[in-house]
Enzyme design. Structure first.
Site, PDB file in Angstrom:
ATOM      1  CD  GLU A 152       0.343  -8.772  -1.543  1.00 24.08           C
ATOM      2  OE1 GLU A 152      -0.402  -9.760  -1.502  1.00 24.08           O
ATOM      3  OE2 GLU A 152       1.487  -8.802  -2.018  1.00 24.08           O
ATOM      4  N   PRO A 153      -1.646  -4.189   1.696  1.00 24.89           N
ATOM      5  CG  PRO A 153      -3.197  -2.643   2.486  1.00 24.89           C
ATOM      6  CD  PRO A 153      -3.074  -3.867   1.654  1.00 24.89           C
ATOM      7  N   GLY A 154       0.756  -3.360   4.226  1.00 21.69           N
ATOM      8  CA  GLY A 154       1.228  -3.698   5.568  1.00 21.69           C
ATOM      9  C   GLY A 154       1.419  -2.410   6.340  1.00 21.69           C
ATOM     10  NE  ARG A 155       6.302   1.327   4.565  1.00 26.50           N
ATOM     11  CZ  ARG A 155       7.556   0.963   4.835  1.00 26.50           C
ATOM     12  NH1 ARG A 155       8.127   1.364   5.925  1.00 26.50           N
ATOM     13  NH2 ARG A 155       8.236   0.190   4.006  1.00 26.50           N
ATOM     14  CE1 TYR A 205       7.594  -4.725   6.401  1.00 26.26           C
ATOM     15  CE2 TYR A 205       6.793  -2.486   6.124  1.00 26.26           C
ATOM     16  CZ  TYR A 205       6.804  -3.807   5.738  1.00 26.26           C
ATOM     17  OH  TYR A 205       6.028  -4.218   4.673  1.00 26.26           O
ATOM     18  CB  CYS A 218      28.897  -2.177  20.632  1.00 27.74           C
ATOM     19  SG  CYS A 218      28.846  -2.564  22.357  1.00 27.74           S
ATOM     20  N   GLY A 261       0.795  -1.230   0.000  1.00 27.32           N
ATOM     21  CA  GLY A 261       0.000   0.000   0.000  1.00 27.32           C
ATOM     22  C   GLY A 261       0.819   1.266   0.000  1.00 27.32           C
TER      23      GLY A 261
HETATM   24  N1  LLP Z   1       3.420  -7.371  -0.709  1.00 25.33           N
HETATM   25  C1  LLP Z   1       4.677  -7.727  -1.014  1.00 25.33           C
HETATM   26  C2  LLP Z   1       4.910  -8.767  -2.008  1.00 25.33           C
HETATM   27  C3  LLP Z   1       5.754  -7.087  -0.392  1.00 25.33           C
HETATM   28  O1  LLP Z   1       6.992  -7.435  -0.721  1.00 25.33           O
HETATM   29  C4  LLP Z   1       5.498  -6.080   0.572  1.00 25.33           C
HETATM   30  C5  LLP Z   1       6.609  -5.412   1.236  1.00 25.33           C
HETATM   31  C6  LLP Z   1       4.167  -5.766   0.882  1.00 25.33           C
HETATM   32  C7  LLP Z   1       3.145  -6.425   0.209  1.00 25.33           C
HETATM   33  C8  LLP Z   1       3.802  -4.736   1.909  1.00 25.33           C
HETATM   34  O2  LLP Z   1       4.226  -3.481   1.541  1.00 25.33           O
HETATM   35  P1  LLP Z   1       3.795  -2.194   2.410  1.00 25.33           P
HETATM   36  O3  LLP Z   1       2.318  -2.003   2.260  1.00 25.33           O
HETATM   37  O4  LLP Z   1       4.142  -2.499   3.818  1.00 25.33           O
HETATM   38  O5  LLP Z   1       4.568  -1.081   1.833  1.00 25.33           O
HETATM   39  N2  LLP Z   1      11.693  -3.713   5.670  1.00 25.33           N
HETATM   40  C9  LLP Z   1      11.270  -2.548   4.904  1.00 25.33           C
HETATM   41  C10 LLP Z   1      10.057  -2.829   4.105  1.00 25.33           C
HETATM   42  C11 LLP Z   1      10.223  -3.907   3.092  1.00 25.33           C
HETATM   43  C12 LLP Z   1       8.901  -4.226   2.481  1.00 25.33           C
HETATM   44  C13 LLP Z   1       9.024  -5.310   1.534  1.00 25.33           C
HETATM   45  N3  LLP Z   1       7.795  -5.726   0.970  1.00 25.33           N
HETATM   46  C14 LLP Z   1      11.062  -1.364   5.848  1.00 25.33           C
HETATM   47  O6  LLP Z   1      11.345  -1.467   7.040  1.00 25.33           O
HETATM   48  O7  LLP Z   1      10.636  -0.298   5.407  1.00 25.33           O
END
Ligand code: LLP
Length: 438
Positions: free
Chosen positions: A285-288, A390, A361, A244
């Site tokens: 498929e939003p996460g953040r 995250y 450290c 997202g």
């Molecule tokens: N779907 C797929 C296939 C993904 O690879 C990701 C995130 C998402 C959905 C969710 O994306 P979002 O809605 O959260 O932007 N560790 C990094 C973020 C890496 C995200 C990788 N994929 C951070 O801390 O910002």
């Protein structure tokens, strides 16, 4: 034209609640607001449903896979996107039916595919020709017809974000490249192997504040679906445009409103599908954007010291009782955060610019150049906003620090733990001293 005022919708704790949480559960502590998280999901789901009646939201559990949070996401109507067997196991433990989960991964192992197939996973997002061959060999006849296969495509879109969070460009380990013909070959391979091909997926990147990349990603996979109908006679039943929107880590980061965002993405897909007769379910498929702003991290201030600093004259370091192991994002991506003292600033002399450092450290500048009250002192509590995504899911035991607990502020205002702090016993539980080691 008068610019509309920017509303800061990020969750933050009152001083009273922060003090109570710190004294009951200690610091550093992740804190999530149940109400905030539920209402973010509801707003996103409504926005998507309004823009497209066959819209379906999944929660990308990699953002925060704490059991109770996955359960809340499912209760609020999300299916669950898992990126590993581990995330699938947590979703199942949260009571999510396997067919409401889908599995990602660029290098899925036979054992994790077998686990997912046996559990009855809803669909698998296949990422390589090797994976298609692996699935062909592993699937029982019943699994072959029951398990839907979605092909992850690399649409060749280069988004504006940190390089480590870009995934949709042509030079990527993820998915089947459209431009070089791999995606078409993969679709043909699925049909040849009689896999239950369901549709196409793309994820162009994360923390995108400008939605152009997602818009054109959606357009390209929809155009690809039209192409596959013409060339292979396959009509996609499902398209997924991946993660997202970005979020406001700092006040100057202003993502587009989710309603406008959903309209924009949907419009690009609909236009590309026009006249094709393809009428897919559309997934996101939003996460953040669902969980980040619902969480804060509480730290307690310890040592404060001012040192000569060639670049800025003098620098004041404010050390907190956590850091790299509970939030690796500043070190990994140069991420900035909003840091606030929970007690209001009563000091008439105002604020000072300081560098908040961790206790690891490393010569780290955990949160650089933040404004904190000039009467800041050891023992004060700081809250770092927008740490719901995250952070807990990327925490480590570096320097053998226990990973923090997560507390939930319930809808009725009561406080409880949803994940406890690592214990010293489990810190040693995996260690093995071989016989005879001198
Ligand atoms: N779907 C797929 C296939 C993904 O690879 C990701 C995130 C998402 C959905 C969710 O994306 P979002 O809605 O959260 O932007 N560790 C990094 C973020 C890496 C995200 C990788 N994929 C951070 O801390 O910002």
């Amino acid at each position: 034209m008068v610019a509309s005022p920017v509303v800061d919708s990020r969750f933050r704790l009152s001083e009273e609640t922060a003090i109570q949480l710190a004294s009951e559960f200690g610091t550093p502590l992740y804190v999530v607001s149940e109400e905030h998280f539920r209402s973010r999901i509801q707003r996103y789901r409504n926005a998507f449903k309004t823009a497209y009646s066959r819209g379906k939201i999944s929660y990308a559990s990699k953002a925060n896979s704490t059991l109770a949070l996955i359960k809340i996401a499912y209760q609020e109507g999300c299916s669950i996107d898992v990126a590993s067997e581990g995330e699938l196991r947590v979703a199942l433990a949260a009571g999510v039916p396997a067919d409401e989960c889908h599995l990602h991964g660029n290098n899925k192992q036979a054992a994790e595919l077998e686990f997912a197939l046996t559990a009855g996973i809803g669909h698998i997002v296949a990422d390589s020709f090797e994976e298609l061959a692996l699935l062909d060999g592993l699937m029982t006849p019943a699994q072959r017809s029951a398990t839907k296969i979605v092909l992850r495509l690399a649409p060749g879109v280069d988004p504006i974000t940190h390089a480590k969070m870009s995934t949709g460009q042509a030079d990527t380990k993820f998915g089947f490249n459209i431009a070089d013909g791999s995606a078409e070959k993969a679709a043909a391979k699925c049909l040849e192997l009689k896999l239950n091909l369901y549709g196409f997926h793309c994820h162009v990147g994360s923390q995108l504040l400008d939605p152009e990349a997602q818009r054109s990603g959606g357009e390209l996979i929809a155009a690809f679906a039209v192409d596959m109908k013409e060339k292979l006679g396959f009509a996609a039943e499902y398209l997924n445009v991946g993660g997202g929107l970005g979020v406001a880590y700092t006040a100057d980061q202003q993502p587009m409103g989710v309603e406008d965002y959903c309209r924009l993405v949907v419009q690009s897909v609909i236009e590309a599908l026009a006249g094709s007769g393809i009428d897919p379910i559309l997934g996101q498929e939003p996460g953040r954007s669902l969980i980040a702003e619902s969480g804060v991290t509480l730290y307690r201030v310890g040592v404060i010291k001012t040192v000569p600093a060639p670049e800025v004259g003098r620098r004041t370091y404010v050390a907190v009782d956590g850091g790299l192991s509970d939030n690796p994002r500043p070190a990994l991506y140069g991420s900035k955060y909003t840091v606030e003292r929970v007690a209001p600033n009563a000091d008439p002399t105002g604020s000072q610019t300081v560098t908040v450092s961790g206790k690891h450290c490393e010569t780290d500048k955990l949160f650089d150049a933040v404004e904190l009250p000039s009467d800041l002192k050891a023992g004060d509590l700081l809250q770092v906003l927008c740490t719901g995504a995250y952070n807990a899911s990327m925490a480590s035991n570096y320097n053998r620090y226990p990973r923090p607990a997560t507390a939930l502020v319930r809808k009725d205002g009561s406080l409880c733990l949803i994940q406890r702090r690592d214990s010293w016993e489990e810190m040693l539980a995996r260690e093995i001293l071989p016989e005879g080691l001198i």
